[in-house]
Write a protein that holds these residues in place. Structure first.
Motif, PDB file in Angstrom:
ATOM      1  N   PHE A 109       0.848  -1.196   0.000  1.00  0.00           N
ATOM      2  CA  PHE A 109       0.000   0.000   0.000  1.00  0.00           C
ATOM      3  C   PHE A 109       0.878   1.239   0.000  1.00  0.00           C
ATOM      4  CE2 PHE A 109      -2.757   3.312   1.642  1.00  0.00           C
ATOM      5  CZ  PHE A 109      -3.940   3.073   0.957  1.00  0.00           C
ATOM      6  N   SER A 110       0.576   2.123  -0.959  1.00  0.00           N
ATOM      7  CA  SER A 110       1.327   3.364  -1.100  1.00  0.00           C
ATOM      8  C   SER A 110       0.420   4.549  -0.794  1.00  0.00           C
ATOM      9  CB  SER A 110       1.875   3.481  -2.527  1.00  0.00           C
ATOM     10  OG  SER A 110       2.331   4.796  -2.791  1.00  0.00           O
ATOM     11  N   GLU A 111       0.910   5.503  -0.007  1.00  0.00           N
ATOM     12  CA  GLU A 111       0.123   6.702   0.302  1.00  0.00           C
ATOM     13  C   GLU A 111      -0.112   7.559  -0.929  1.00  0.00           C
ATOM     14  OE1 GLU A 111       1.729   8.961   3.470  1.00  0.00           O
ATOM     15  OE2 GLU A 111       1.290   7.470   5.017  1.00  0.00           O
ATOM     16  N   SER A 112       0.718   7.414  -1.947  1.00  0.00           N
ATOM     17  CA  SER A 112       0.576   8.236  -3.154  1.00  0.00           C
ATOM     18  C   SER A 112      -0.124   7.503  -4.292  1.00  0.00           C
ATOM     19  CB  SER A 112       1.956   8.712  -3.631  1.00  0.00           C
ATOM     20  OG  SER A 112       2.790   7.605  -3.936  1.00  0.00           O
ATOM     21  N   GLN A 113      -0.197   6.138  -4.227  1.00  0.00           N
ATOM     22  CA  GLN A 113      -0.794   5.377  -5.322  1.00  0.00           C
ATOM     23  C   GLN A 113      -1.924   4.445  -4.892  1.00  0.00           C
ATOM     24  OE1 GLN A 113       2.208   3.779  -8.249  1.00  0.00           O
ATOM     25  NE2 GLN A 113       3.648   4.397  -6.647  1.00  0.00           N
ATOM     26  N   GLY A 114      -2.066   4.197  -3.610  1.00  0.00           N
ATOM     27  CA  GLY A 114      -3.062   3.241  -3.139  1.00  0.00           C
ATOM     28  C   GLY A 114      -2.494   1.826  -3.130  1.00  0.00           C
ATOM     29  N   ILE A 115      -3.327   0.834  -3.448  1.00  0.00           N
ATOM     30  CA  ILE A 115      -2.888  -0.556  -3.465  1.00  0.00           C
ATOM     31  C   ILE A 115      -2.049  -0.813  -4.711  1.00  0.00           C
ATOM     32  CG2 ILE A 115      -3.652  -2.960  -3.643  1.00  0.00           C
ATOM     33  CD1 ILE A 115      -6.012  -2.252  -1.928  1.00  0.00           C
ATOM     34  N   VAL A 116      -0.870  -1.393  -4.507  1.00  0.00           N
ATOM     35  CA  VAL A 116       0.016  -1.741  -5.619  1.00  0.00           C
ATOM     36  C   VAL A 116       0.362  -3.225  -5.521  1.00  0.00           C
ATOM     37  CG1 VAL A 116       0.952   0.587  -5.826  1.00  0.00           C
ATOM     38  CG2 VAL A 116       2.054  -1.037  -4.281  1.00  0.00           C
ATOM     39  N   GLU A 117       1.012  -3.759  -6.544  1.00  0.00           N
ATOM     40  CA  GLU A 117       1.363  -5.171  -6.579  1.00  0.00           C
ATOM     41  C   GLU A 117       2.353  -5.532  -5.471  1.00  0.00           C
ATOM     42  OE1 GLU A 117      -0.053  -7.390  -8.468  1.00  0.00           O
ATOM     43  OE2 GLU A 117      -1.281  -5.894  -9.504  1.00  0.00           O
ATOM     44  N   ALA A 118       2.389  -6.821  -5.156  1.00  0.00           N
ATOM     45  CA  ALA A 118       3.244  -7.292  -4.062  1.00  0.00           C
ATOM     46  C   ALA A 118       4.726  -7.057  -4.328  1.00  0.00           C
ATOM     47  CB  ALA A 118       2.983  -8.778  -3.806  1.00  0.00           C
ATOM     48  N   ASP A 119       5.115  -6.983  -5.606  1.00  0.00           N
ATOM     49  CA  ASP A 119       6.529  -6.775  -5.935  1.00  0.00           C
ATOM     50  C   ASP A 119       6.862  -5.312  -6.239  1.00  0.00           C
ATOM     51  OD1 ASP A 119       5.113  -6.597  -8.258  1.00  0.00           O
ATOM     52  OD2 ASP A 119       6.336  -8.003  -9.414  1.00  0.00           O
ATOM     53  N   ASP A 120       5.902  -4.411  -6.011  1.00  0.00           N
ATOM     54  CA  ASP A 120       6.134  -2.981  -6.240  1.00  0.00           C
ATOM     55  C   ASP A 120       6.662  -2.360  -4.950  1.00  0.00           C
ATOM     56  OD1 ASP A 120       6.025  -0.255  -6.713  1.00  0.00           O
ATOM     57  OD2 ASP A 120       4.165  -0.355  -7.864  1.00  0.00           O
ATOM     58  N   LEU A 121       7.936  -2.039  -4.951  1.00  0.00           N
ATOM     59  CA  LEU A 121       8.593  -1.558  -3.732  1.00  0.00           C
ATOM     60  C   LEU A 121       8.200  -0.135  -3.349  1.00  0.00           C
ATOM     61  CD1 LEU A 121      12.193  -3.016  -4.249  1.00  0.00           C
ATOM     62  CD2 LEU A 121      10.226  -4.033  -3.093  1.00  0.00           C
TER      63      LEU A 121
END
Length: 344
Positions: free
Chosen positions: A243-255
């Motif tokens: 989970f990214s504060e700037s993008q929301g939910i992202v893939e498990a391999d998205d650092l």
């Protein structure tokens, strides 16, 4: 030759699309049903917050004595809730067929057993498919599209943006003073009842909020829902989503996002097949002895949730004794796990 080749190709594709029937003989006929297949679903509800700076944000400290303002336009996300549940479908590799005779049979739309009996209640003859709430997306839109729509003529005709901000700030203080007067009764004509006073105060609050947003900025919130589906398996601190504060939910391999981890313990069903081999050959119906899985979801610092679920594909098919099948008036099954619930 081309027509023959095309016919053979279509026939092959049709055969591939047919459900597997590993336990069904070619000459058998009757009602086909399946054992359940279980998936783990992680439901995440989160907010998309759009930040819009006010046109007078540079004058907030001077006229409203506050630094708690939005200074840049942008979007941010934050999690509201997380839940774990299961989703059930038909396990096409575990199909069965049986002749119910005069007994009635209730199946789900996926072909999972619900009930068998001489006379089933109407409630037991439903599809058994629990309706899932669709992913809700709600947004709170700004009441006023034009930020200057509530300003007075003299404010709009001000010689500079600074003068306009000063005039709006004075109007905000006048609204606050008016609210105090209504609350203390220092007005010429008080309303006849409390409801009328409440409406007046709400109107003043709305006006102040609208004008203050020209300095403080505003937030527009949208509620989003995302479901992450995973196959049950043994896991130890495996990243299931980020989970990214700037993008929301992202893939498990998205650092770019912060990881959420899952640990699970699988318990497969144990059953003595040799002991019940004779029953299996005589019985017309099979049910499932499900396995289970215990789940722990964390954010790497704290435990967010612990849950345990029955898992259909970790189970073993067990034959119901033929005598029991014949004598029973009603037999109930759990469509989520395939387990035998009751015999009456």
């Amino acid at each position: 030759m081309k027509n023959i080749a095309l016919t053979l190709l279509v026939a092959a594709l049709v055969m591939m699309a047919l459900p597997a029937r590993a336990q069904v003989a070619e000459n058998e006929s009757g009602i086909v049903y399946f054992m359940p297949y279980t998936e783990i679903c992680i439901d995440v509800e989160y907010e998309e917050i759009t930040l819009t700076k006010g046109p007078f944000y540079q004058y907030s400290e001077r006229y409203l004595a506050t630094k708690n303002i939005i200074t840049e336009n942008g979007v941010k996300y934050q999690i509201r809730s997380i839940n774990l549940r299961t989703k059930t479908s038909a396990d096409r590799s575990r199909s069965y067929v049986f002749d119910p005779g005069k007994k009635q049979v209730s199946l789900t739309r996926e072909g999972l057993l619900l009930a068998i009996g001489d006379e089933l209640p109407q409630a037991e003859r439903t599809t058994g498919k629990k309706k899932e709430n669709a992913s809700e997306i709600t947004s709170k839109k700004s009441e006023i599209e034009n930020p200057f729509a509530g300003l007075l003529e003299e404010q709009l005709l001000a010689s500079s943006i600074s003068k306009m901000a000063e005039g709006v700030a004075k109007q905000i203080y006048q609204i606050r003073e008016a609210r105090i007067n209504w609350l203390t009764g220092e007005v010429d004509h008080m309303p006849a009842d409390g409801k009328s006073l409440e409406m007046i105060l709400k109107q003043l609050d709305r006006q102040e909020k609208q004008l203050s947003s020209l300095f403080l900025g505003k937030e527009t919130r949208k509620t989003l829902h995302k479901t992450i589906s995973i196959d049950p398996k043994e896991m130890t601190d495996e990243v299931v989503f980020r989970f990214s504060e700037s993008q929301g939910i992202v893939e498990a391999d998205d650092l770019s996002g912060e990881p959420y981890y899952m640990t699970s313990v699988v318990t497969k069903s144990a059953y003595n097949a040799e002991k019940n081999k004779k029953k299996s050959t005589e019985s017309p119906i099979f049910y499932n002895l499900p396995g289970s899985i215990s789940l722990i979801l964390t954010d790497g610092k704290r435990c967010l949730m612990e849950k345990a679920f029955a898992v259909g594909q970790f189970g073993i098919s067990v034959a119901l004794p033929s005598a029991t099948f014949k004598e029973a008036e009603t037999i109930l099954f759990c469509p989520k796990s395939g387990a035998l619930l009751s015999i009456e």
